[in-house]
Write an enzyme that holds these catalytic residues in place. Sequence first.
Site, PDB file in Angstrom:
ATOM      1  N   GLY A  21       6.215   1.520  -3.802  1.00 31.51           N
ATOM      2  CA  GLY A  21       5.774   2.548  -2.856  1.00 31.51           C
ATOM      3  C   GLY A  21       6.942   3.355  -2.305  1.00 31.51           C
ATOM      4  O   GLY A  21       8.109   3.073  -2.600  1.00 31.51           O
ATOM      5  N   LEU A  23       8.109   3.738   0.872  1.00 32.72           N
ATOM      6  CA  LEU A  23       9.006   3.026   1.786  1.00 32.72           C
ATOM      7  C   LEU A  23       9.756   1.930   1.037  1.00 32.72           C
ATOM      8  O   LEU A  23      10.956   1.720   1.272  1.00 32.72           O
ATOM      9  CB  LEU A  23       8.211   2.434   2.959  1.00 32.72           C
ATOM     10  CG  LEU A  23       9.029   1.619   3.959  1.00 32.72           C
ATOM     11  CD1 LEU A  23      10.159   2.451   4.571  1.00 32.72           C
ATOM     12  CD2 LEU A  23       8.133   1.058   5.061  1.00 32.72           C
ATOM     13  N   ASP A  43       0.560  -9.754  -6.296  1.00 35.70           N
ATOM     14  CA  ASP A  43      -0.559  -9.155  -5.580  1.00 35.70           C
ATOM     15  C   ASP A  43      -0.609  -9.858  -4.224  1.00 35.70           C
ATOM     16  O   ASP A  43      -0.964 -11.040  -4.140  1.00 35.70           O
ATOM     17  CB  ASP A  43      -1.855  -9.384  -6.367  1.00 35.70           C
ATOM     18  CG  ASP A  43      -3.071  -8.844  -5.639  1.00 35.70           C
ATOM     19  OD1 ASP A  43      -2.986  -8.573  -4.422  1.00 35.70           O
ATOM     20  OD2 ASP A  43      -4.123  -8.692  -6.276  1.00 35.70           O
ATOM     21  N   THR A  64      -2.941   1.644   1.629  1.00 31.77           N
ATOM     22  CA  THR A  64      -2.638   2.831   2.446  1.00 31.77           C
ATOM     23  C   THR A  64      -3.646   3.968   2.229  1.00 31.77           C
ATOM     24  O   THR A  64      -3.447   5.060   2.758  1.00 31.77           O
ATOM     25  CB  THR A  64      -1.215   3.349   2.148  1.00 31.77           C
ATOM     26  OG1 THR A  64      -1.096   3.577   0.741  1.00 31.77           O
ATOM     27  CG2 THR A  64      -0.158   2.360   2.597  1.00 31.77           C
ATOM     28  N   THR A  99       1.219   1.080  12.017  1.00 35.67           N
ATOM     29  CA  THR A  99       0.903   2.506  11.978  1.00 35.67           C
ATOM     30  C   THR A  99       0.479   3.080  13.333  1.00 35.67           C
ATOM     31  O   THR A  99      -0.053   2.352  14.185  1.00 35.67           O
ATOM     32  CB  THR A  99      -0.250   2.725  10.960  1.00 35.67           C
ATOM     33  OG1 THR A  99      -0.741   4.045  11.057  1.00 35.67           O
ATOM     34  CG2 THR A  99      -1.410   1.772  11.206  1.00 35.67           C
ATOM     35  N   TYR A 123      -8.910   1.323   8.239  1.00 37.12           N
ATOM     36  CA  TYR A 123      -7.478   1.141   7.960  1.00 37.12           C
ATOM     37  C   TYR A 123      -6.727   0.730   9.229  1.00 37.12           C
ATOM     38  O   TYR A 123      -5.956  -0.237   9.229  1.00 37.12           O
ATOM     39  CB  TYR A 123      -6.902   2.448   7.392  1.00 37.12           C
ATOM     40  CG  TYR A 123      -5.393   2.498   7.305  1.00 37.12           C
ATOM     41  CD1 TYR A 123      -4.706   1.794   6.315  1.00 37.12           C
ATOM     42  CD2 TYR A 123      -4.647   3.253   8.214  1.00 37.12           C
ATOM     43  CE1 TYR A 123      -3.318   1.845   6.241  1.00 37.12           C
ATOM     44  CE2 TYR A 123      -3.270   3.308   8.145  1.00 37.12           C
ATOM     45  CZ  TYR A 123      -2.600   2.598   7.158  1.00 37.12           C
ATOM     46  OH  TYR A 123      -1.227   2.649   7.087  1.00 37.12           O
TER      47      TYR A 123
HETATM   48  N1  LIG Z   1       2.184   6.490   4.510  1.00 39.19           N
HETATM   49  C1  LIG Z   1       2.135   6.676   5.812  1.00 39.19           C
HETATM   50  O1  LIG Z   1       1.967   7.795   6.300  1.00 39.19           O
HETATM   51  C2  LIG Z   1       2.308   5.499   6.746  1.00 39.19           C
HETATM   52  C3  LIG Z   1       2.276   5.735   8.125  1.00 39.19           C
HETATM   53  C4  LIG Z   1       2.454   4.653   9.004  1.00 39.19           C
HETATM   54  C5  LIG Z   1       2.641   3.383   8.490  1.00 39.19           C
HETATM   55  N2  LIG Z   1       2.634   3.197   7.143  1.00 39.19           N
HETATM   56  C6  LIG Z   1       2.827   1.830   6.641  1.00 39.19           C
HETATM   57  O2  LIG Z   1       4.088   1.778   6.012  1.00 39.19           O
HETATM   58  C7  LIG Z   1       4.058   0.834   4.937  1.00 39.19           C
HETATM   59  C8  LIG Z   1       4.558   1.480   3.653  1.00 39.19           C
HETATM   60  O3  LIG Z   1       3.677   2.542   3.313  1.00 39.19           O
HETATM   61  P1  LIG Z   1       4.016   3.593   2.160  1.00 39.19           P
HETATM   62  O4  LIG Z   1       3.829   4.942   2.740  1.00 39.19           O
HETATM   63  O5  LIG Z   1       5.305   3.236   1.482  1.00 39.19           O
HETATM   64  O6  LIG Z   1       2.790   3.313   1.175  1.00 39.19           O
HETATM   65  P2  LIG Z   1       2.687   3.482  -0.406  1.00 39.19           P
HETATM   66  O7  LIG Z   1       3.639   4.499  -0.920  1.00 39.19           O
HETATM   67  O8  LIG Z   1       1.225   3.630  -0.659  1.00 39.19           O
HETATM   68  O9  LIG Z   1       3.175   2.060  -0.911  1.00 39.19           O
HETATM   69  C9  LIG Z   1       2.415   0.898  -0.719  1.00 39.19           C
HETATM   70  C10 LIG Z   1       2.701   0.009  -1.884  1.00 39.19           C
HETATM   71  O10 LIG Z   1       1.928  -1.195  -1.728  1.00 39.19           O
HETATM   72  C11 LIG Z   1       1.444  -1.543  -3.002  1.00 39.19           C
HETATM   73  N3  LIG Z   1       0.243  -2.370  -2.939  1.00 39.19           N
HETATM   74  C12 LIG Z   1      -1.019  -2.011  -2.642  1.00 39.19           C
HETATM   75  N4  LIG Z   1      -1.837  -3.069  -2.747  1.00 39.19           N
HETATM   76  C13 LIG Z   1      -1.060  -4.114  -3.122  1.00 39.19           C
HETATM   77  C14 LIG Z   1      -1.311  -5.491  -3.406  1.00 39.19           C
HETATM   78  N5  LIG Z   1      -2.550  -5.996  -3.317  1.00 39.19           N
HETATM   79  N6  LIG Z   1      -0.273  -6.278  -3.764  1.00 39.19           N
HETATM   80  C15 LIG Z   1       0.978  -5.776  -3.870  1.00 39.19           C
HETATM   81  N7  LIG Z   1       1.279  -4.501  -3.636  1.00 39.19           N
HETATM   82  C16 LIG Z   1       0.268  -3.679  -3.252  1.00 39.19           C
HETATM   83  C17 LIG Z   1       1.131  -0.237  -3.671  1.00 39.19           C
HETATM   84  O11 LIG Z   1       1.073  -0.446  -5.050  1.00 39.19           O
HETATM   85  P3  LIG Z   1       0.331   0.588  -6.027  1.00 39.19           P
HETATM   86  O12 LIG Z   1       1.265   1.756  -6.109  1.00 39.19           O
HETATM   87  O13 LIG Z   1       0.166  -0.172  -7.269  1.00 39.19           O
HETATM   88  O14 LIG Z   1      -0.965   0.936  -5.329  1.00 39.19           O
HETATM   89  C18 LIG Z   1       2.304   0.621  -3.232  1.00 39.19           C
HETATM   90  O15 LIG Z   1       3.377   0.523  -4.138  1.00 39.19           O
HETATM   91  C19 LIG Z   1       2.624   0.311   4.886  1.00 39.19           C
HETATM   92  O16 LIG Z   1       2.530  -0.869   5.643  1.00 39.19           O
HETATM   93  C20 LIG Z   1       1.833   1.401   5.587  1.00 39.19           C
HETATM   94  O17 LIG Z   1       0.634   0.909   6.149  1.00 39.19           O
HETATM   95  C21 LIG Z   1       2.489   4.220   6.257  1.00 39.19           C
END
Ligand SMILES: NC(=O)c1ccc[n+]([C@@H]2O[C@H](COP(=O)([O-])OP(=O)(O)OC[C@H]3O[C@@H](n4cnc5c(N)ncnc54)[C@H](OP(=O)(O)O)[C@@H]3O)[C@@H](O)[C@H]2O)c1
Length: 271
Positions: A21, A23, A43, A64, A99, A123
């Site tokens: 992902g 981050l 997973d 996400t 979040t 979410y």
């Molecule tokens: N994005 C935002 O705006 C935002 C805002 C506030 C907080 N956050 C938090 O920040 C953190 C990082 O978010 P991000 O933006 O980096 O999200 P992201 O780009 O969607 O990355 C999340 C990663 O988690 C992986 N994932 C999903 N389901 C999984 C599973 N069952 N087992 C293992 N891996 C799994 C995804 O894999 P796949 O690529 O295969 O799906 C993806 O690589 C999360 O906790 C999110 O809730 C995000």
Amino acid sequence: MEHVIADPVGTRHVVVTGAGGQLGAALLEAYPGARGLARADWDVALPPPALGEVGLVLHAAAWTDVDGAERDPQDAAAVNVGGTQHAAELGAPLVTFSTDYVFDGTKRTPYVESDPPSPQSVYGRTKLHAEAAAGDEAWIVRTSWLFGWTSTNFVRTMLRLGAERDEVSVVDDQRGSPTFVGHLAAATHELTALPYGVWHVAADGDCTWAEFAEAIFEEAGLDCRVRRISTEELGRPAPRPAYSVLRSERQGAPQLPHWRDGLRECLARLR
Ligand SMILES: NC(=O)c1ccc[n+]([C@@H]2O[C@H](COP(=O)([O-])OP(=O)(O)OC[C@H]3O[C@@H](n4cnc5c(N)ncnc54)[C@H](OP(=O)(O)O)[C@@H]3O)[C@@H](O)[C@H]2O)c1
């Protein structure tokens, strides 16, 4: 329980989940030598594999898809709540990411750590339960509107649309702080020298999504107009907070640069 520890692990024996992902990619850069685990490696909805000695877990894996969680709440909870509990079961100090969507967005001044959460979406509820599942030896980092140089995010979507179209419609009634993953990953180092618990860590400044889109086009030199629309007009399944600017009231909290500086750094990475 809060407990002060100096950063005792350096970057050895650091495990990063969600390595595929946006981050996760930034954390792997900020922690050279860390072991990145993508979904294919673990997973997180399932119990953790044997990983040997682990000194620090940076848990960036999450469901996400905010709208998708409304349709599939059980799977979203299995990944977000179950995944965080499993990450804690690795038995090492844990940094987990939460979040701004744990708040309902009715305030008009920044949300601080002592404000009561009141998530409006599936979410947001799963992420709030995930905070409780993180255990006592955890830094819970609430952050907002993440963007980076990989994965799907608002900046990359706007760059694509801005190159294809003369105009895009973007909501102008949600206000937050777009946070560059590189800045958040760097701040994670600072955080692990601070006490455990909930910390708000988001970029300085705030804007609406429409203002953010205009800044992206301006900084990228794209000639694309932004039509300002309402959340209602966009009609997404999950409710979003109208206002979700995060600030910390805690002593020594990491301070991030302004979101516009983050945007410039991100664009430099994408050129
Ligand atoms: N994005 C935002 O705006 C935002 C805002 C506030 C907080 N956050 C938090 O920040 C953190 C990082 O978010 P991000 O933006 O980096 O999200 P992201 O780009 O969607 O990355 C999340 C990663 O988690 C992986 N994932 C999903 N389901 C999984 C599973 N069952 N087992 C293992 N891996 C799994 C995804 O894999 P796949 O690529 O295969 O799906 C993806 O690589 C999360 O906790 C999110 O809730 C995000």
